[in-house]
Design an enzyme around this catalytic site. Structure first.
Site: not given
Lengths: 313, 496
Positions: B256, B194, B251
């Site tokens: 990301h 995202h 994570d």
């Protein structure tokens, strides 16, 4: 009130306005936002008030230095500065755009144009928006056009589609980048039609042999001519015909005919377009768009708009 | 793409259109569905970006009927839509096409039921969304295949969206990929990160490649270092069980932040098309130097905030990293020798995600500095991802008054001020992209594997039995070792 427009004084007043606006926030200050100069020509007091309302609405998406030229014959020229501020959702600091309202008769437009040069926000695009019919009828507006990277007109404000189109084409021939809000109003219709042909299972559009455009009024309005030109460019082998229809002036229906049958878009109740034929039968919402929505769409396109340019021919 | 065959297309004015389709959400009672997916889909409906016939089929084990599920989703939309007014009329039209099928994801009959419902509502295009525990991804894809739900008719499509993590290491990522690709072709697999859907991350490409002045300075000759920080002020907030297994490196950095790094450092694509852009990102990720085991202590630092082991669901002896910092080097001609410092953590002083590009100092200091420390204040370009999205450039300016004293000043661009309209959320952008078949902002398998290769040596070192993660005080910028990592390279973290 002054007898003439003094750009340096206006710029000074604008700076003072910012100082005052910032001081009024009790230390939080305001954020001064500007992505272009928007020169708006309003043709009377009421027009200017409506223009200011629209400017206030579009500033959220297109913060600009607004230079509102209010035409008023027989008056001295005058100028006053203003700001439009809003608090972004969840924000703590107001965002403000600046503006100047100038009053002048069209006979002073040459002087106004000279004054507007230093008043433009430097290095950013300039859009000239003429709300009323004056741009089509008064030669004085020619003085303002060279300032613009884009000129926005609204041909719905005058009668006589062919004269309006001829004028717009003449501006284009002179090298101006033009937009007509009457064309912008067709985006909804065009998008609905385009969506039908996004469907891969739909027949190839080049099998369409004729197009019938029905309009209210005795002669095709400019929106119908635009739509016909757009369809004609997209489907060069199809024959385009205009018919009158009952109802309000403007576009009433469009029918594309092919050997497989007809596909129609027509005005339906409740602000909807009905799509029928070739296995389709549905209504899609097409709410009326106010002036601010039309301007938002046009201000997004500051470069070449090849589709509209092709429609103009 | 529709434009290829549609003579009526006008991409300057028309929104990209979503074809009639259905979205099947596995794990439809979970947090992600309630907090992100449904609010995003509702907003898209609010903006009339979805076709009126757009359908959602939710699945989870909880025994619910269609109406109960609709009510749950309405509550979620009302609770989690941050900037969208709830319109009961719109919701009732939207909810008419929401369905629910209860069942176990390992039960083949449940997939038959989904297939039957898809047939009943006559949707040919289907987006399967895996909003489940990652351990189910492979099995769900295989069951979709076994039930024949992956087979699209002529002119239609069947796609699958997979949430991160894509595996927990390189080997498991490859294994997962094999299972997914056995059912769906690679071009119908959408791995969602995202971060890439955030407007400000997309704006990095516009900033770099839409302007003429930055790209000539975007290389090792002018840039001294790049710092990428993704800081959170909160802790694990009830996700202790999940977080304990993942850790900050897995994570955040593996996915990301390495994607953000790739966006900052990649070469321009020849064309702005999905595979061309993704090729450049993948190439950049493959260019990151892989650390040798002995280099890990020098170039990577974990940390754990004091109190993590007392969080609900966390093992009292947990060695999980709630903070991770690493130095990466990119081995290509543009970036050779320029360190990319990346860090992320929980319970840091503030929530902030930003990229700081530090330029070399002026070769000679002519002026007296107001703060006496000018050489330590080189030009700095800050790309702020969140909050207060924007771009700042720090440079020095003469202080008013006598003499030639200079001090740093900042020139700011605020995204929200120049573009006052609402920005779509990352999920709105990415869901629309998946429905129209634009994978530009999705991660490809080779990118996933390249980023696992980058972090694996660090993971191995931190997972060794004798390794103890250093603690840090909540509200600080991680353990002191993180600062030392930069000091060894003659640099300091920017802790603005």
């Amino acid at each position: 009130m002054t007898a003439t427009i003094e750009p340096e004084r206006i710029l000074r007043e604008m700076n003072q306005l910012w100082d005052q606006t910032g001081a009024d926030t009790g230390g939080a200050g305001v954020l001064r936002a500007c992505t272009m100069t928007l020169i708006v020509v309003a043709e009377n007091d009421e027009d200017a008030a409506l223009a200011r309302r629209t400017i206030g609405s579009i500033m959220h998406d297109h913060p600009s230095r607004a230079l509102v030229v209010k035409t008023q014959d027989g008056e001295d020229m005058s100028a006053r500065v203003f700001s439009e501020c809003w608090m972004p959702f969840g924000g703590q600091q107001q965002i403000c755009s600046e503006g100047v309202e100038l009053t002048s008769g069209p006979r002073h437009f040459a002087e106004v144009a000279r004054a507007l040069v230093p008043l433009r926000a430097p290095d950013l695009p300039t859009v000239v928006w003429c709300r009323g019919p004056g741009a089509f009828t008064l030669r004085a507006f020619d003085e303002l056009f060279p300032l613009a990277d884009k000129i926005i007109l609204d041909s719905s404000t005058i009668s006589g589609a062919s004269a309006a189109l001829a004028f717009i084409r003449s501006l284009r021939l002179r090298g101006y980048r033009i937009a007509d809000l009457e064309w912008t109003r067709l985006t909804g219709w065009r998008e609905v039609l385009s969506q039908v042909f996004d469907d891969q299972s739909m027949q190839a559009p080049n099998s369409i042999t004729s197009i019938r455009i029905a309009h209210g009024g005795q002669t095709p309005p400019i929106c119908a001519i635009y739509f016909g030109s757009w369809l004609g460019r997209a489907l060069p082998s199809a024959h385009v015909r205009f018919d009158t229809a009952e109802g309000d002036p403007g576009l009433r229906s469009v029918t594309l005919s092919s050997r497989e049958g007809d596909l129609s878009l027509s005005v339906s109740s409740g602000g909807c377009l009905a799509v029928t034929g070739l296995g389709r039968q549905y209504r899609t919402a097409l709410p009326p768009r106010d002036e601010a929505a039309l301007m938002r769409e046009e201000l997004k396109i500051l470069g070449s708009d090849s589709v509209y340019e092709r429609v103009l021919g | 793409m529709p434009d290829d065959h549609n003579p009526f297309a006008d991409p300057l004015r028309f929104e990209r259109r979503v074809p009639e389709c259905a979205m099947v959400i596995f794990g439809a009672n979970g947090d992600l569905t309630k907090r992100k997916l449904l609010p995003a889909l509702y907003r898209l409906a609010y903006d009339r970006r979805l076709p009126a016939s757009f359908a959602i089929i939710g699945n989870s084990r909880t025994d619910l009927g269609d109406d109960e599920f609709r009510n749950n989703m309405r509550d979620a939309v009302q609770k989690f839509s941050e900037d969208t007014a709830f319109d009961p009329d719109l919701w009732s039209r939207f909810a008419k096409n929401i369905y629910y099928i209860a069942g176990d994801m390992n039960d083949p009959s449940m997939y038959q039921a989904i297939g039957k419902r898809i047939g009943e509502i006559e949707r040919h295009n289907v987006l399967f969304y895996l909003s489940t525990q990652p351990s189910y991804y492979g099995a769900v894809a295989e069951q979709i295949g076994a039930a024949g739900l992956n087979e699209a008719g002529p002119g239609a499509w069947r796609r699958i969206v997979v949430e991160k993590p894509f595996g927990h290491d390189l080997e498991s990522a490859r294994a997962l990929n094999q299972r997914l690709q056995a059912v769906f072709p690679e071009n119908e697999i959408y791995r969602i990160d995202h971060y890439l859907g955030k407007e400000t991350v997309q704006n990095i490409l516009a900033f770099r490649f839409g302007n003429g002045i930055f790209e000539p300075l975007w290389n090792r000759r002018y840039i001294n270092q790049v710092q990428i920080t993704a800081a959170e002020s909160i802790g694990v907030e009830g996700r202790g069980g999940y977080y304990q297994e993942a850790g900050a490196l897995r994570d955040m950095i593996q996915n990301h932040l390495l994607q953000v790094l790739a966006t900052v450092a990649m070469e321009p694509a020849a064309v702005f098309e999905p595979d061309a852009v993704r090729d450049e990102r993948a190439k950049l990720l493959r260019s990151i130097k892989i650390m040798q085991p002995e280099q890990v202590p020098l170039y990577a630092v974990p940390g754990q905030y004091d109190g993590f082991r007392e969080e609900k669901g966390v093992d009292p002896g947990s060695n999980t990293d709630t903070f991770a910092a690493a130095t990466f080097f990119i081995e290509n001609w543009r970036w050779a020798g320029v360190p990319f410092f990346v860090r992320t953590g929980k319970k840091l002083p503030k929530r902030s995600t930003e990229i700081a590009i530090q330029y070399n100092s002026a070769p000679l200091s002519l002026f007296a500095s107001g703060d006496g420390d000018l050489p330590k204040r080189p030009n700095l370009l800050i790309l702020r991802i969140q909050p207060e999205e924007g771009i700042s450039l720090r440079f020095v300016s003469k202080q008013p008054g006598a003499g030639m004293h200079v001090r740093p000043v900042s020139m700011d661009f605020k995204y929200g001020a120049s573009f006052g309209g609402r920005s779509p959320s990352a999920y709105e952008t990415l869901l629309i992209d998946a429905m129209i078949g634009d994978a530009t902002l999705y991660t490809r398998q080779d990118m996933v594997e390249a980023s696992w290769r980058v972090v694996e040596p660090i993971l191995h070192a931190w997972q060794s039995p004798n390794f103890r993660v250093p603690l840090y005080e909540p509200g600080t910028w991680g353990p002191p070792e993180a600062e030392k990592m930069l000091e060894r390279q003659g640099r300091h973290w920017r802790n603005a």
